[in-house]
Design a protein around this motif. Structure first.
Motif, PDB file in Angstrom:
ATOM      1  N   MET A   1      66.036 -26.158 -21.970  1.00 15.97           N
ATOM      2  CA  MET A   1      65.384 -26.900 -21.090  1.00 15.97           C
ATOM      3  C   MET A   1      64.615 -28.496 -22.113  1.00 15.97           C
ATOM      4  SD  MET A   1      62.964 -25.012 -18.575  1.00 15.97           S
ATOM      5  CE  MET A   1      60.637 -25.526 -18.674  1.00 15.97           C
ATOM      6  N   SER A   2      64.011 -27.467 -23.507  1.00 11.98           N
ATOM      7  CA  SER A   2      63.084 -28.620 -23.709  1.00 11.98           C
ATOM      8  C   SER A   2      64.389 -30.307 -24.296  1.00 11.98           C
ATOM      9  CB  SER A   2      62.829 -27.635 -25.398  1.00 11.98           C
ATOM     10  OG  SER A   2      61.959 -28.970 -26.246  1.00 11.98           O
ATOM     11  N   ILE A   3      65.826 -29.229 -24.810  1.00 13.69           N
ATOM     12  CA  ILE A   3      66.932 -30.666 -25.115  1.00 13.69           C
ATOM     13  C   ILE A   3      66.909 -31.495 -23.670  1.00 13.69           C
ATOM     14  CG2 ILE A   3      69.498 -31.163 -25.997  1.00 13.69           C
ATOM     15  CD1 ILE A   3      68.597 -29.381 -27.865  1.00 13.69           C
ATOM     16  N   THR A   4      66.995 -31.136 -22.647  1.00 13.52           N
ATOM     17  CA  THR A   4      68.126 -31.751 -21.141  1.00 13.52           C
ATOM     18  C   THR A   4      66.873 -32.734 -20.920  1.00 13.52           C
ATOM     19  OG1 THR A   4      67.612 -29.172 -20.400  1.00 13.52           O
ATOM     20  CG2 THR A   4      69.063 -30.469 -20.071  1.00 13.52           C
TER      21      THR A   4
ATOM     22  N   GLY B   1      64.112 -33.278 -22.946  1.00 10.26           N
ATOM     23  CA  GLY B   1      64.097 -34.794 -24.920  1.00 10.26           C
ATOM     24  C   GLY B   1      65.034 -35.467 -23.784  1.00 10.26           C
ATOM     25  N   MET B   2      66.413 -35.820 -23.522  1.00 12.99           N
ATOM     26  CA  MET B   2      67.192 -36.722 -23.815  1.00 12.99           C
ATOM     27  C   MET B   2      67.933 -37.440 -22.095  1.00 12.99           C
ATOM     28  SD  MET B   2      70.806 -35.330 -25.242  1.00 12.99           S
ATOM     29  CE  MET B   2      72.031 -36.235 -24.872  1.00 12.99           C
ATOM     30  N   MET B   3      68.073 -36.292 -21.489  1.00 18.11           N
ATOM     31  CA  MET B   3      67.488 -36.908 -19.639  1.00 18.11           C
ATOM     32  C   MET B   3      66.481 -36.381 -19.252  1.00 18.11           C
ATOM     33  SD  MET B   3      70.794 -34.232 -18.813  1.00 18.11           S
ATOM     34  CE  MET B   3      71.147 -33.124 -20.389  1.00 18.11           C
ATOM     35  N   ARG B   4      64.906 -36.873 -20.328  1.00 19.78           N
ATOM     36  CA  ARG B   4      64.189 -36.844 -19.008  1.00 19.78           C
ATOM     37  C   ARG B   4      64.091 -36.309 -17.238  1.00 19.78           C
ATOM     38  NH1 ARG B   4      60.416 -37.498 -22.376  1.00 19.78           N
ATOM     39  NH2 ARG B   4      61.595 -38.458 -23.833  1.00 19.78           N
ATOM     40  N   PHE B   5      64.749 -34.519 -18.110  1.00 25.34           N
ATOM     41  CA  PHE B   5      64.953 -34.126 -16.169  1.00 25.34           C
ATOM     42  C   PHE B   5      63.877 -32.304 -16.450  1.00 25.34           C
ATOM     43  CE2 PHE B   5      68.469 -31.327 -14.601  1.00 25.34           C
ATOM     44  CZ  PHE B   5      67.724 -31.348 -13.405  1.00 25.34           C
ATOM     45  N   LEU B   6      63.531 -33.033 -15.534  1.00 30.28           N
ATOM     46  CA  LEU B   6      62.903 -31.228 -15.643  1.00 30.28           C
ATOM     47  C   LEU B   6      63.412 -30.356 -14.753  1.00 30.28           C
ATOM     48  CD1 LEU B   6      60.268 -29.626 -16.418  1.00 30.28           C
ATOM     49  CD2 LEU B   6      59.014 -31.453 -15.009  1.00 30.28           C
ATOM     50  N   ASN B   7      64.118 -29.124 -15.319  1.00 31.97           N
ATOM     51  CA  ASN B   7      64.847 -28.603 -14.362  1.00 31.97           C
ATOM     52  C   ASN B   7      63.886 -27.435 -14.158  1.00 31.97           C
ATOM     53  OD1 ASN B   7      67.349 -27.313 -12.997  1.00 31.97           O
ATOM     54  ND2 ASN B   7      68.166 -27.048 -15.191  1.00 31.97           N
TER      55      ASN B   7
ATOM     56  N   ALA C   1      76.519 -33.841 -19.589  1.00 30.77           N
ATOM     57  CA  ALA C   1      77.182 -32.737 -18.693  1.00 30.77           C
ATOM     58  C   ALA C   1      76.894 -31.730 -21.331  1.00 30.77           C
ATOM     59  CB  ALA C   1      78.813 -33.178 -18.620  1.00 30.77           C
ATOM     60  N   ALA C   2      77.636 -32.412 -21.803  1.00 25.67           N
ATOM     61  CA  ALA C   2      78.013 -30.170 -23.006  1.00 25.67           C
ATOM     62  C   ALA C   2      77.079 -30.821 -22.614  1.00 25.67           C
ATOM     63  CB  ALA C   2      78.671 -31.177 -23.504  1.00 25.67           C
ATOM     64  N   THR C   3      76.032 -30.970 -23.057  1.00 22.20           N
ATOM     65  CA  THR C   3      74.778 -30.289 -23.687  1.00 22.20           C
ATOM     66  C   THR C   3      73.493 -29.132 -22.564  1.00 22.20           C
ATOM     67  OG1 THR C   3      73.950 -32.243 -24.406  1.00 22.20           O
ATOM     68  CG2 THR C   3      72.179 -30.847 -24.664  1.00 22.20           C
ATOM     69  N   PHE C   4      73.871 -30.097 -21.531  1.00 22.29           N
ATOM     70  CA  PHE C   4      73.067 -29.169 -19.730  1.00 22.29           C
ATOM     71  C   PHE C   4      74.035 -27.444 -20.171  1.00 22.29           C
ATOM     72  CE2 PHE C   4      73.047 -28.407 -15.302  1.00 22.29           C
ATOM     73  CZ  PHE C   4      71.467 -27.967 -14.640  1.00 22.29           C
ATOM     74  N   GLY C   5      75.635 -28.068 -20.229  1.00 22.84           N
ATOM     75  CA  GLY C   5      76.099 -26.541 -20.281  1.00 22.84           C
ATOM     76  C   GLY C   5      75.748 -26.138 -21.715  1.00 22.84           C
ATOM     77  N   LEU C   6      75.719 -26.229 -22.564  1.00 17.62           N
ATOM     78  CA  LEU C   6      75.324 -25.687 -23.842  1.00 17.62           C
ATOM     79  C   LEU C   6      74.010 -24.880 -23.608  1.00 17.62           C
ATOM     80  CD1 LEU C   6      76.228 -24.682 -27.043  1.00 17.62           C
ATOM     81  CD2 LEU C   6      74.199 -27.117 -27.739  1.00 17.62           C
ATOM     82  N   GLY C   7      72.793 -25.663 -22.570  1.00 18.31           N
ATOM     83  CA  GLY C   7      71.855 -25.090 -22.993  1.00 18.31           C
ATOM     84  C   GLY C   7      71.512 -24.116 -22.095  1.00 18.31           C
ATOM     85  N   ALA C   8      72.329 -24.058 -20.418  1.00 18.37           N
ATOM     86  CA  ALA C   8      72.810 -23.067 -19.722  1.00 18.37           C
ATOM     87  C   ALA C   8      73.190 -22.110 -20.226  1.00 18.37           C
ATOM     88  CB  ALA C   8      73.287 -23.980 -18.312  1.00 18.37           C
ATOM     89  N   GLY C   9      74.141 -22.249 -20.868  1.00 19.20           N
ATOM     90  CA  GLY C   9      74.894 -20.727 -21.507  1.00 19.20           C
ATOM     91  C   GLY C   9      73.636 -19.902 -22.611  1.00 19.20           C
ATOM     92  N   LEU C  10      72.994 -21.022 -23.112  1.00 21.05           N
ATOM     93  CA  LEU C  10      72.054 -20.443 -24.299  1.00 21.05           C
ATOM     94  C   LEU C  10      70.899 -19.541 -23.026  1.00 21.05           C
ATOM     95  CD1 LEU C  10      71.261 -23.005 -26.603  1.00 21.05           C
ATOM     96  CD2 LEU C  10      72.195 -20.429 -27.081  1.00 21.05           C
ATOM     97  N   ALA C  11      70.428 -19.671 -22.612  1.00 21.79           N
ATOM     98  CA  ALA C  11      69.681 -19.074 -21.553  1.00 21.79           C
ATOM     99  C   ALA C  11      70.408 -18.317 -21.098  1.00 21.79           C
ATOM    100  CB  ALA C  11      69.170 -19.967 -20.090  1.00 21.79           C
ATOM    101  N   GLY C  12      71.834 -18.188 -20.549  1.00 24.32           N
ATOM    102  CA  GLY C  12      72.267 -16.914 -19.815  1.00 24.32           C
ATOM    103  C   GLY C  12      73.193 -15.695 -21.165  1.00 24.32           C
TER     104      GLY C  12
END
Lengths: 285, 248
Positions: free
Chosen positions: A26-29, A31-37, A190-201
């Protein structure tokens, strides 16, 4: 007493490592995309349930431990273009849209697996406890700590020692300047988003044998991830690590001295850190 | 090499670039001059797809590139070094170069270090721990790693010491000799006259002068009206001195 405190600190580290895994994506998404998910907690929830299902189907926790995060990461990676339409919207709109998505994920889980919590057993070799002299500690929790340490080291190498990591760090400063170098920032997103989601998973699968699996674990994870990100500093990898560990330790040691306050302790800790360092422990801007 | 026809750009309702035509040939250095707010930076940004509200025809070697995304335009060979230089503060000099380097392109980091020996000394410094001149060299070196056919330089001499400006003159000429087309936006006329063989003057979003260095030297009216030089003759003399200095 000392042994009990030590064991709670160790518990805190174990929980903190899980918090770190939830929060770092969440932090990296952000920081990078200014996307609050807000739906980020949903990846943790789905990780736990997909993990549960894989254990049911295959009988192997190890298979679930590897398979579930990869599933979640792949789905998030492939669906990132759908999320990317939200990047340009205001944070209010992002919160509304992803809150809706979080509810959809949660209710889908209820539909598929119903509301009753599920139990996931720790794998055979990790049942029971190990003793270090007087200090006795559950094997599975020790295993979680080891996984966390290896993972944090691996992530650090990825961020600091690879070109992908350099682009990621650069991207938190300016995405236009990255594009000027002929680098397709959307693919990196896209890769970063997938990585962050995978870590949460992965955090979801790891947490399952400790706390069970139930459909409402998403919001809880989200609240914790927020606190960790705010404490550690937005967009900072080490901030998420430090914040996760700190919050985990605060939470589990408070539960010894004043169990009733253990839920609120992390917010008190966050407020205290906000007063001393408004940008968080390792935040920049 | 690069041909621009009827380029228009808007920021909201403001019509910033109003029908600009430009041509730059391989190995040619062309300057784009004009006062603050004339639309020079917006023109460059429009060429690389950084201004969403822009129209017109931009061709690279006869193929249209307008409408492409910034990263695609850079990969096709039009590379902008922005005015703020775009150095990544948290990355080391080495990392700043490494992310732009592409395997098989023939452009390598070590070649950039040969071109800018000062950067080799600063290899492990962070991007925000080097001087302005070093940052400009890093920005140009990084752009070179992108294998540009056309290099767009936005105010490269801004804030640099004269000795570093002379170094830049040498570098830019060297790049043009390799066949790279260079478009320089500058306030520093001395620099433009020293490197460029043709000049455009932009005023209120329109090209109001186009000519060779000789024509530019003689067009004192245009210079006075659109660039507001105190003493154009003196400036040309300066450039002459620089040229001689470099030829020696």
């Amino acid at each position: 007493m000392a042994s009990m405190l030590l064991s709670q600190v160790a518990n805190g580290v174990g929980i903190g490592i899980i918090y770190f895994m939830i929060a770092v994506g969440m932090s990296i998404t952000f920081g990078m995309m200014r996307f609050l998910n807000i739906a980020h907690g949903g990846f943790y929830l789905l990780g736990a349930y997909v993990g549960f299902e894989l254990v049911q189907q295959t009988g192997s926790f190890w298979f679930a431990l590897v398979g579930a995060p990869i599933c979640i990461g792949l789905v998030a990676w492939l669906s990132e273009p759908a999320f990317s339409v939200l990047y340009r919207l205001s944070h209010n709109m992002q919160i509304l849209a992803t809150l809706g998505l979080a509810l959809v994920i949660q209710e889908t889980v209820v539909l598929v697996w119903d509301t009753v919590g599920k139990h996931v057993a720790a794998p055979g070799g990790l049942v029971g406890a190990v003793a270090f002299g007087d200090f006795v500690y559950p094997r599975y929790r020790l295993f979680v700590i080891c996984v966390g340490v290896v993972l944090a080291a691996g992530l650090w190498l990825l961020l600091e020692r690879t070109n992908y990591g350099a682009v990621l760090r650069a991207g938190t400063q300016s995405t236009d300047d990255i594009e000027l170098l002929g680098i397709d920032i959307r693919r990196v997103f896209a890769a970063t988003f997938g990585l962050g989601a995978g870590l949460a998973g992965l955090a979801g699968v790891l947490a399952a044998p400790i706390r069970g699996v139930e459909p409402f674990m998403g919001p809880e994870a989200l609240a914790i991830a927020f606190v960790v990100v705010v404490v550690g500093g937005l967009g900072s990898f080490f901030g998420a690590l430090a914040g996760g560990l700190l919050i985990g330790i605060i939470q589990s040691t408070t539960s010894v001295f004043w169990p009733a306050a253990s839920g609120v302790a992390m917010y008190v800790g966050m407020a205290a850190i906000m007063l001393i360092r408004p940008r968080g422990l390792l935040g920049r801007a | 090499m690069l041909s621009v026809r009827d380029l228009h750009s808007y920021y909201g309702k403001s019509h910033i670039v109003q029908g600009v035509d430009l041509d730059i040939g391989a190995g040619e250095i062309v300057s784009l001059l004009g006062r603050n707010g004339a639309g020079k930076t917006t023109t460059l940004k429009s060429l690389v797809g950084l201004v969403s509200g822009s129209e017109g025809r931009v061709e690279l070697d006869g193929r249209r590139i307008d409408g492409n995304r910034t990263c695609a335009i850079a990969r096709q060979g039009v590379v902008l070094v922005p005015e703020h230089r775009g150095i990544f503060a948290e990355l080391t000099v080495e990392e700043n170069l490494a992310i732009a380097e592409r395997r098989g392109s023939g452009r390598t980091r070590s070649a950039v270090y040969d071109l800018f020996p000062r950067l080799a000394e600063r290899r492990c410094n962070r991007g925000d721990a080097i001087s302005g001149g070093e940052q400009q060299m890093l920005a140009i070196g990084r752009a070179v790693l992108c294998s540009p056919k056309v290099l767009l330089l936005d105010e490269p001499t801004e804030g640099l010491a004269p000795v570093i400006v002379d170094e830049l003159i040498r570098i830019v000429r060297g790049l043009a000799q390799e066949g790279i087309a260079v478009l320089v936006v500058e306030q520093n006329i001395r620099f433009c006259e020293a490197v460029a063989s043709r000049h455009y003057i932009l005023s209120q979003g329109k090209i109001v002068f186009e000519g060779t260095s000789d024509e530019f030297g003689r067009a004192s009216d245009a210079r006075e009206t659109y660039l507001a030089l105190g003493s154009p003759g003196k400036s040309a003399g300066d450039a002459q001195t620089i040229r001689q200095g470099i030829n020696q």
